[in-house]
Design a protein around this motif. Structure first.
Motif, PDB file in Angstrom:
ATOM      1  N   ILE A   1      73.328  14.909  20.197  1.00  0.00           N
ATOM      2  CA  ILE A   1      73.649  15.311  18.827  1.00  0.00           C
ATOM      3  C   ILE A   1      74.786  16.330  18.900  1.00  0.00           C
ATOM      4  N   GLU A   2      75.875  16.027  18.216  1.00  0.00           N
ATOM      5  CA  GLU A   2      77.016  16.931  18.185  1.00  0.00           C
ATOM      6  C   GLU A   2      77.469  17.108  16.744  1.00  0.00           C
ATOM      7  N   LYS A   3      77.465  18.356  16.309  1.00  0.00           N
ATOM      8  CA  LYS A   3      77.898  18.711  14.950  1.00  0.00           C
ATOM      9  C   LYS A   3      77.206  17.848  13.882  1.00  0.00           C
ATOM     10  N   GLY A   4      75.888  17.715  14.047  1.00  0.00           N
ATOM     11  CA  GLY A   4      75.074  17.057  13.025  1.00  0.00           C
ATOM     12  C   GLY A   4      75.030  15.549  13.084  1.00  0.00           C
ATOM     13  N   LYS A   5      75.568  14.939  14.162  1.00  0.00           N
ATOM     14  CA  LYS A   5      75.575  13.489  14.249  1.00  0.00           C
ATOM     15  C   LYS A   5      75.167  13.007  15.639  1.00  0.00           C
ATOM     16  N   ILE A   6      74.514  11.855  15.685  1.00  0.00           N
ATOM     17  CA  ILE A   6      74.219  11.194  16.957  1.00  0.00           C
ATOM     18  C   ILE A   6      75.528  10.649  17.508  1.00  0.00           C
ATOM     19  N   THR A   7      75.843  10.991  18.771  1.00  0.00           N
ATOM     20  CA  THR A   7      77.132  10.574  19.322  1.00  0.00           C
ATOM     21  C   THR A   7      77.010   9.631  20.514  1.00  0.00           C
ATOM     22  N   GLY A   8      75.808   9.344  20.978  1.00  0.00           N
ATOM     23  CA  GLY A   8      75.669   8.415  22.094  1.00  0.00           C
ATOM     24  C   GLY A   8      74.414   8.684  22.903  1.00  0.00           C
TER      25      GLY A   8
ATOM     26  N   ASN B   1      41.248  14.752  17.359  1.00  0.00           N
ATOM     27  CA  ASN B   1      42.650  14.595  16.975  1.00  0.00           C
ATOM     28  C   ASN B   1      43.232  15.990  16.735  1.00  0.00           C
ATOM     29  N   VAL B   2      44.395  16.255  17.282  1.00  0.00           N
ATOM     30  CA  VAL B   2      45.075  17.540  17.077  1.00  0.00           C
ATOM     31  C   VAL B   2      46.479  17.219  16.577  1.00  0.00           C
ATOM     32  N   SER B   3      46.807  17.702  15.387  1.00  0.00           N
ATOM     33  CA  SER B   3      48.042  17.252  14.724  1.00  0.00           C
ATOM     34  C   SER B   3      48.821  18.396  14.108  1.00  0.00           C
ATOM     35  N   LEU B   4      50.141  18.233  14.117  1.00  0.00           N
ATOM     36  CA  LEU B   4      51.056  19.172  13.465  1.00  0.00           C
ATOM     37  C   LEU B   4      51.272  18.712  12.026  1.00  0.00           C
ATOM     38  N   ARG B   5      50.968  19.584  11.074  1.00  0.00           N
ATOM     39  CA  ARG B   5      51.157  19.208   9.668  1.00  0.00           C
ATOM     40  C   ARG B   5      52.641  19.006   9.380  1.00  0.00           C
ATOM     41  N   PRO B   6      52.986  18.035   8.529  1.00  0.00           N
ATOM     42  CA  PRO B   6      54.396  17.850   8.157  1.00  0.00           C
ATOM     43  C   PRO B   6      54.880  19.011   7.301  1.00  0.00           C
ATOM     44  N   GLY B   7      56.193  19.115   7.156  1.00  0.00           N
ATOM     45  CA  GLY B   7      56.760  20.166   6.326  1.00  0.00           C
ATOM     46  C   GLY B   7      56.438  19.969   4.858  1.00  0.00           C
ATOM     47  N   GLN B   8      56.400  21.061   4.114  1.00  0.00           N
ATOM     48  CA  GLN B   8      56.061  21.006   2.684  1.00  0.00           C
ATOM     49  C   GLN B   8      57.245  20.554   1.835  1.00  0.00           C
ATOM     50  N   GLY B   9      58.440  21.005   2.198  1.00  0.00           N
ATOM     51  CA  GLY B   9      59.617  20.611   1.428  1.00  0.00           C
ATOM     52  C   GLY B   9      60.149  19.259   1.853  1.00  0.00           C
ATOM     53  N   LYS B  10      60.887  18.596   0.974  1.00  0.00           N
ATOM     54  CA  LYS B  10      61.442  17.284   1.288  1.00  0.00           C
ATOM     55  C   LYS B  10      62.511  17.427   2.364  1.00  0.00           C
ATOM     56  N   LEU B  11      62.336  16.711   3.474  1.00  0.00           N
ATOM     57  CA  LEU B  11      63.289  16.790   4.586  1.00  0.00           C
ATOM     58  C   LEU B  11      63.237  15.502   5.390  1.00  0.00           C
ATOM     59  N   SER B  12      64.336  14.755   5.415  1.00  0.00           N
ATOM     60  CA  SER B  12      64.416  13.509   6.167  1.00  0.00           C
ATOM     61  C   SER B  12      64.873  13.780   7.597  1.00  0.00           C
ATOM     62  N   VAL B  13      64.772  12.761   8.438  1.00  0.00           N
ATOM     63  CA  VAL B  13      65.218  12.894   9.825  1.00  0.00           C
ATOM     64  C   VAL B  13      66.723  13.139   9.872  1.00  0.00           C
ATOM     65  N   ASP B  14      67.490  12.404   9.081  1.00  0.00           N
ATOM     66  CA  ASP B  14      68.947  12.597   9.070  1.00  0.00           C
ATOM     67  C   ASP B  14      69.316  14.000   8.622  1.00  0.00           C
ATOM     68  N   GLU B  15      68.600  14.532   7.623  1.00  0.00           N
ATOM     69  CA  GLU B  15      68.873  15.894   7.160  1.00  0.00           C
ATOM     70  C   GLU B  15      68.530  16.911   8.242  1.00  0.00           C
ATOM     71  N   LEU B  16      67.461  16.641   9.004  1.00  0.00           N
ATOM     72  CA  LEU B  16      67.083  17.530  10.095  1.00  0.00           C
ATOM     73  C   LEU B  16      68.174  17.572  11.160  1.00  0.00           C
ATOM     74  N   VAL B  17      68.730  16.400  11.480  1.00  0.00           N
ATOM     75  CA  VAL B  17      69.780  16.299  12.497  1.00  0.00           C
ATOM     76  C   VAL B  17      71.070  16.983  12.034  1.00  0.00           C
ATOM     77  N   LYS B  18      71.349  16.916  10.740  1.00  0.00           N
ATOM     78  CA  LYS B  18      72.583  17.520  10.223  1.00  0.00           C
ATOM     79  C   LYS B  18      72.679  19.008  10.523  1.00  0.00           C
ATOM     80  N   GLY B  19      71.550  19.661  10.678  1.00  0.00           N
ATOM     81  CA  GLY B  19      71.560  21.086  10.947  1.00  0.00           C
ATOM     82  C   GLY B  19      71.718  21.438  12.414  1.00  0.00           C
ATOM     83  N   VAL B  20      71.915  20.423  13.278  1.00  0.00           N
ATOM     84  CA  VAL B  20      72.008  20.663  14.723  1.00  0.00           C
ATOM     85  C   VAL B  20      73.469  20.584  15.163  1.00  0.00           C
ATOM     86  N   ASP B  21      73.967  21.639  15.801  1.00  0.00           N
ATOM     87  CA  ASP B  21      75.339  21.642  16.298  1.00  0.00           C
ATOM     88  C   ASP B  21      75.424  21.028  17.690  1.00  0.00           C
ATOM     89  N   LYS B  22      74.482  21.400  18.566  1.00  0.00           N
ATOM     90  CA  LYS B  22      74.441  20.866  19.927  1.00  0.00           C
ATOM     91  C   LYS B  22      72.972  20.589  20.257  1.00  0.00           C
TER      92      LYS B  22
END
Length: 551
Positions: free
Chosen positions: A476-483, A426-447
């Motif tokens: 993803i546009e300006k932090g939101k799923i658009t279609g 098994n080869v795995s990427l460790r999760p992040g240490q700080g609290k971070l949800s999927v929606d919060e991750l997307v909010k930081g994406v402009d395009k």
């Protein structure tokens, strides 16, 4: 019968073409399903193992190990409202590996008796001695203590082979009905179950009895728009797991939602095939009218069910030590991650956000066992730490090649009649240490683009330049799923891609992707492996449109 792809044994015929990815299912002789519940007394296996070990030593072996394997498989296949095929099989035999005159030798037999085991051992020693005439360097094994008589079993709640076939068929047909009710034109589904009953013994003093279980529910849904003639498909977002039938008893706590607006649901240690089949039909229909992606640079938000394949191809395989050393070049070549990069202690495989571990321990994973196929107790170890390449995947006769004194416990064989060799753990990427949800991750994406599920992929002979597709794509546009988007694939090289890793969600989003049929070697062998991760963002990745003509 020899171990062959499961589809070759069955009469699935054209219906199988609609299934997403039939596992390379090692099969044997067809048996009554009731026989799949039988067990062999470990005392009988120990007597056969001792007969082989004694015969090997008497014939001149300095080392010997014996694997007595009983491999059980069941596959159930359906299409729309009917059952297409049910197959239950057993493969049972003995494999003996020895070192004589400093050289490996191997032989196998389906004569499961003390006499058969002893004869196979004598044959293996004869082969080793013949091979030694052309051997340039003697085999050096990392030291390994014997464990005496021990056992290990996959911690399952319900043995899938104990569940009546009628109940499993009913579940698959119910999933088909859900897909059809939600607009599917065609749907195929399948359920694969594996039980490896493996007994290992060696001249080191180990007698290890293991009972390994795996399960894989899957389907493929296609929607046809009769007016336009267009059609689109979506495969299951399930993952094969090292679990019992409890995996198909969905629990609310195991659901993990994709970003708001994506209509994607992930699953942890259980899987709702009915919910996924309904969603697949809706998404396949939506793909027909989805906007075609405009090529360019995008920030990618990758769901674990998608990212697992990228980890597999761009990290798991290139860090297999036999590829690095040039001893293995089948199935897409050797590796760019050469020893000089590792020895420097400075090779930036990825960004500081990238911490990747190898293991054979994680509960529920496909690779989880107590001991590998050369009697090494399994463990976890770092491959990439804060982006730096720190280690490889290796077995007993490879450790000294990189100045180390122990195996990583990742030696495996697909059956009793195939010799064991280095396979991906098994080869795995460790999760992040700080609290971070999927929606919060997307909010930081402009395009950007959110991708879930596995699609087609390509990677070069050094595991460096690659291209990956997926199942479903959302803009993803300006932090939101658009279609929804279509015709998406991304291109990068391994080092560039992992250095673009900007953030990964926390452990609450951590899930497994997995593969029943990871191919390697010549003659080819198949193994099962999982890759854990949380949803992860990669910045500025090149995206192409797969529907556009070049030139």
């Amino acid at each position: 019968m020899k171990r062959r792809d499961f589809v070759g044994l069955t009469s699935l015929a054209a219906g199988a073409l609609f299934l997403p990815s039939i596992p390379g299912f090692g099969m044997g002789n067809a048996v009554d399903p009731a026989q799949l519940l039988e067990q062999v007394d470990p005392a009988i296996k120990k007597r056969m193992a001792d007969a082989a070990l004694n015969a090997a030593k008497s014939a001149g072996a300095s080392y010997a190990d014996v694997r007595i394997g009983r491999y059980l498989n069941q596959g159930i296949f359906t299409r729309e409202k009917q059952v297409q095929n049910i197959a239950s099989t057993e493969s049972y035999g003995i494999g003996v590996r020895v070192i004589a005159n400093g050289t490996w030798g191997f032989a196998a037999t389906n004569d499961v008796s003390e006499a058969g085991a002893a004869k196979a051992a004598q044959t293996a020693v004869g082969i080793a001695k013949a091979n030694s005439k052309v051997q340039k360097e003697q085999v050096q094994l990392a030291p390994q203590k014997g464990f005496g008589e021990v056992s290990w079993k996959t911690p399952i709640v319900q043995n899938a082979f104990e569940v009546p076939i009628a109940q499993k068929v009913a579940l698959l047909l119910a999933a088909n009905a859900k897909a059809l009710d939600n607009g599917a034109s065609f749907v195929n589904s399948a359920l694969f179950q594996v039980n490896e009953q493996k007994y290992f013994a060696s001249t080191d003093g180990s007698y290890i009895d293991q009972d390994v279980h795996r399960i894989y529910p899957t389907f493929g849904v296609t929607v046809v728009d009769r007016a336009s003639g267009k059609f689109r498909s979506r495969q299951a977002l399930s993952s094969p797991m090292g679990l019992g039938y409890e995996y198909l008893t969905p629990k609310a706590a195991d659901k993990v939602a994709g970003p708001a607006g994506s209509d994607v649901t992930g699953y942890k240690m259980s899987y709702d095939i009915l919910e996924d089949a309904a969603a697949a039909a809706k998404q396949a229909k939506a793909k027909i009218t989805a906007k075609s992606v405009v090529p360019g640079k995008y920030d990618l938000v990758l769901d674990p069910h998608h990212l697992g394949l990228t980890i597999h191809e761009s990290v798991g395989h290139p860090l297999e030590l036999d590829r690095v050393l040039g001893y293995e070049a089948n199935y897409a070549g050797t590796s760019f991650a050469t020893l000089d990069k590792w020895k420097s202690g400075k090779f930036q495989y990825g960004s500081k956000e990238v911490n990747i571990v190898a293991d054979k321990l994680q509960p529920g994973s496909l690779g989880a066992v107590g001991y590998d196929d050369e009697g090494v107790k399994t463990k976890e170890w770092d491959l990439i730490k804060q982006g730096i390449l720190v280690n490889y995947e290796k077995i007993r006769d490879q450790a000294q090649m990189v100045g180390q004194n122990e195996s990583d416990g990742c030696c495996y064989s697909q059956s009793w009649q195939d010799v064991q060799f280095q396979r991906m753990p098994n080869v795995s990427l460790r999760p992040g240490q700080g609290k971070l949800s999927v929606d919060e991750l997307v909010k930081g994406v402009d395009k950007g683009i959110y991708i879930a599920g596995n699609g087609s992929f390509s990677i070069d002979q050094q595991r460096y330049n690659f291209q990956f597709g997926g199942q479903v794509f959302y803009a993803i546009e300006k932090g939101k799923i658009t279609g929804m988007l279509e015709d998406v694939a991304y291109q990068a090289n391994t080092q560039e891609f992992w250095n673009s890793c900007a953030a990964t969600c926390d452990a609450s989003d951590y899930r497994f992707a997995g593969f029943f049929n990871d191919g390697k070697g010549q003659p080819a062998q198949s193994s099962a492996v999982s890759h854990g991760s949380a949803t992860t963002r990669f910045n500025g990745v090149n995206v192409i449109n797969t529907a556009r003509k070049i030139g």
